[in-house]
Write an enzyme that holds these catalytic residues in place. Structure first.
Site, PDB file in Angstrom:
ATOM      1  N   HIS A  35       0.831  -1.207   0.000  1.00  0.00           N
ATOM      2  CA  HIS A  35       0.000   0.000   0.000  1.00  0.00           C
ATOM      3  C   HIS A  35       0.869   1.262   0.000  1.00  0.00           C
ATOM      4  CE1 HIS A  35      -3.900  -1.960   0.224  1.00  0.00           C
ATOM      5  NE2 HIS A  35      -3.289  -2.874   0.964  1.00  0.00           N
ATOM      6  N   SER A 126      -6.434 -15.585  -4.852  1.00  0.00           N
ATOM      7  CA  SER A 126      -5.265 -15.701  -3.977  1.00  0.00           C
ATOM      8  C   SER A 126      -4.545 -14.366  -3.769  1.00  0.00           C
ATOM      9  CB  SER A 126      -4.274 -16.710  -4.563  1.00  0.00           C
ATOM     10  OG  SER A 126      -3.864 -16.270  -5.853  1.00  0.00           O
ATOM     11  N   GLY A 127      -4.901 -13.349  -4.542  1.00  0.00           N
ATOM     12  CA  GLY A 127      -4.219 -12.058  -4.403  1.00  0.00           C
ATOM     13  C   GLY A 127      -2.831 -12.076  -5.012  1.00  0.00           C
ATOM     14  N   SER A 129      -2.324 -11.573  -8.168  1.00  0.00           N
ATOM     15  CA  SER A 129      -2.428 -10.706  -9.357  1.00  0.00           C
ATOM     16  C   SER A 129      -2.801 -11.409 -10.654  1.00  0.00           C
ATOM     17  CB  SER A 129      -1.133  -9.916  -9.574  1.00  0.00           C
ATOM     18  OG  SER A 129      -0.968  -8.999  -8.554  1.00  0.00           O
ATOM     19  N   ASP A 176       1.459  -4.239  -9.416  1.00  0.00           N
ATOM     20  CA  ASP A 176       1.172  -5.582  -9.935  1.00  0.00           C
ATOM     21  C   ASP A 176       1.485  -5.673 -11.427  1.00  0.00           C
ATOM     22  OD1 ASP A 176       0.205  -5.673  -7.400  1.00  0.00           O
ATOM     23  OD2 ASP A 176      -1.896  -5.847  -7.948  1.00  0.00           O
TER      24      ASP A 176
HETATM   25  C1  GLA Z   1      -3.101  -4.451  -4.825  1.00  0.00           C
HETATM   26  C2  GLA Z   1      -2.920  -3.340  -5.852  1.00  0.00           C
HETATM   27  C3  GLA Z   1      -1.486  -2.822  -5.864  1.00  0.00           C
HETATM   28  C4  GLA Z   1      -0.998  -2.483  -4.461  1.00  0.00           C
HETATM   29  C5  GLA Z   1      -1.315  -3.610  -3.479  1.00  0.00           C
HETATM   30  C6  GLA Z   1      -1.013  -3.236  -2.053  1.00  0.00           C
HETATM   31  O1  GLA Z   1      -2.388  -5.581  -5.199  1.00  0.00           O
HETATM   32  O2  GLA Z   1      -3.284  -3.780  -7.140  1.00  0.00           O
HETATM   33  O3  GLA Z   1      -1.373  -1.716  -6.722  1.00  0.00           O
HETATM   34  O4  GLA Z   1      -1.543  -1.262  -4.020  1.00  0.00           O
HETATM   35  O5  GLA Z   1      -2.666  -4.020  -3.552  1.00  0.00           O
HETATM   36  O6  GLA Z   1       0.338  -3.027  -1.877  1.00  0.00           O
END
Ligand code: GLA
Length: 392
Positions: A35, A126-127, A129, A176
């Site tokens: 963040h 899963s985060g 990307s 990402d």
């Molecule tokens: C998500 C967003 C990124 C970044 C992260 C937190 O993955 O897509 O741009 O802000 O959260 O670090």
């Protein structure tokens, strides 16, 4: 997926003939710097070897046809170059469509229709990307298919972010897409999000591995909570800009801890103050962590990861009970040097640095105890750091 399989699957859906081109774009894991990317700070992600595979072929008309092996039941989703609005009910194809739309906004309208086929192996929710990898994949496909040589891979990352912000309504930063487009095997990217200047740092850990642990939970309203955090940081910045001594700052990332501590009471809302404190301190931690890694001080790197988690949990408040359980289990395991939530938050994965001979023990102990406490198992992946997007 190998290229032959990709081609075979493509022709099963769309038939033979013409030139079919194949590409891959990876997912990412962020080691530290969470963040911070929409606050002009630093991030330290790396590309994974899992991601999204795609094949594409030009058409002679203006039809756009999208097919995903991950959403087979949806079949082929049809659209047209003259109909580039978001079709909310067909979520996945809004990502490639958004990129087509973004190319036009950047002055490069796509000249013909195409048939588009994808398969992704990033675990859903899963985060790691999967959406950014789909955007970067589409960007690279369009760049190559239509010869848009004026766009570098960094531009492709920015187009992906632009489309996610303006077409899909998620106000994400650049991390990402940048990691997916610009990753390098066995390296993490130390990126200054204010300038997009970056260096690659080798991540060859002696006697340790990077382990991702998937909590297999994704809480609702993630996008709106994310957008809310971003607004809170913007509000904090506005208050700080009213202070004469620091009125010149454009981002929170320009402040060091001391300067922030001196002026933080200028931020009226205590919640916004807390969010800003995280953004400033996390940026400083990221800079320190990269120095520690370069100096071979892996234990120090791990401690900074732990501090990052505490700040994300308590000040930024983007963790959740399941993730905190995983992080606590990692912290309790001898041989785990550091562990934290990674990515946007509210579920998803943790990232940990684990000494080689503790990897098995961490997986079995944390796996068992997590399942007991939460009611379902976690998944573990020992990370291989791969290259950014490429043609197959
Ligand atoms: C998500 C967003 C990124 C970044 C992260 C937190 O993955 O897509 O741009 O802000 O959260 O670090």
């Amino acid at each position: 997926m190998r290229k032959v399989q990709l081609l075979e699957n493509f022709t099963k859906i769309y038939g033979d003939g013409g030139e079919i081109r194949c590409f891959f774009a990876p997912g990412r894991v962020n080691l530290i710097g969470e963040h911070t990317d929409y606050n002009g700070g630093h991030v330290f992600p790396c590309a994974l070897t899992i991601g999204t595979y795609g094949a594409i072929r030009k058409r002679e008309d203006s039809r756009l046809r999208f097919y995903s092996m991950n959403f087979e039941k949806m079949g082929v989703l049809e659209s047209d170059l003259s109909q580039l609005e978001s079709a909310k009910e067909a979520e996945w194809s809004d990502y490639p469509k958004g990129v087509v739309w973004a190319f036009a906004k950047k002055g490069c309208p796509i000249p013909t229709g195409f048939d588009f086929f994808v398969y992704g192996n990033i675990p859903a929710g899963s985060g790691l990307s999967s959406s950014a990898s789909l955007e970067v994949l589409t960007g690279l496909m369009l760049k190559e298919l239509y010869g848009f040589d004026q766009f570098s891979m960094s531009d492709i990352a920015q187009i992906g972010q632009y489309s996610e912000n303006n077409f899909n309504g998620m106000n994400c930063g650049i991390m990402d897409q940048f990691a997916s487009a610009m990753g390098k095997k066995d390296h993490a990217i130390f990126l200054d999000t204010a300038t997009l200047q970056y260096t690659y740092a080798p991540v060859k850990l002696d006697h340790a591995k990077i382990v991702i642990t998937n909590s297999k939970v994704k809480h609702s309203l993630v996008d709106s909570k994310y957008n809310e955090r971003r607004k809170q940081c913007e509000e904090a910045l506005k208050d700080l800009q009213k202070v004469a001594e620091i009125s010149h700052i454009q981002t929170l990332g320009e402040l060091d801890r001391e300067t922030f501590a001196k002026h933080e009471m200028a931020i009226k809302d205590p919640v916004c103050r807390m969010r800003a404190r995280h953004a400033v301190c996390e940026n400083q931690r990221t800079i320190e962590a990269v120095q520690a890694l370069k100096a071979g001080k892996l234990e120090e790197f791990g401690k900074l990861m732990n501090a990052s988690h505490i700040s994300l949990r308590d000040e930024y408040q983007v963790s959740c009970p399941e993730i905190d359980i995983l992080v606590n289990l990692a912290w309790e395991t001898p041989g785990v040097l550091g562990s934290r939530i990674t990515g946007g938050g509210f579920g998803g994965c943790t990232v940990s640095i684990v000494e080689d001979d503790a990897v098995d023990m961490y997986q079995s102990m944390a796996g068992e105890s997590y399942e007991k406490q939460v009611g379902h198992g976690a998944e573990f992946y020992v990370v291989d750091i791969g290259d950014g997007a490429y043609a197959l």
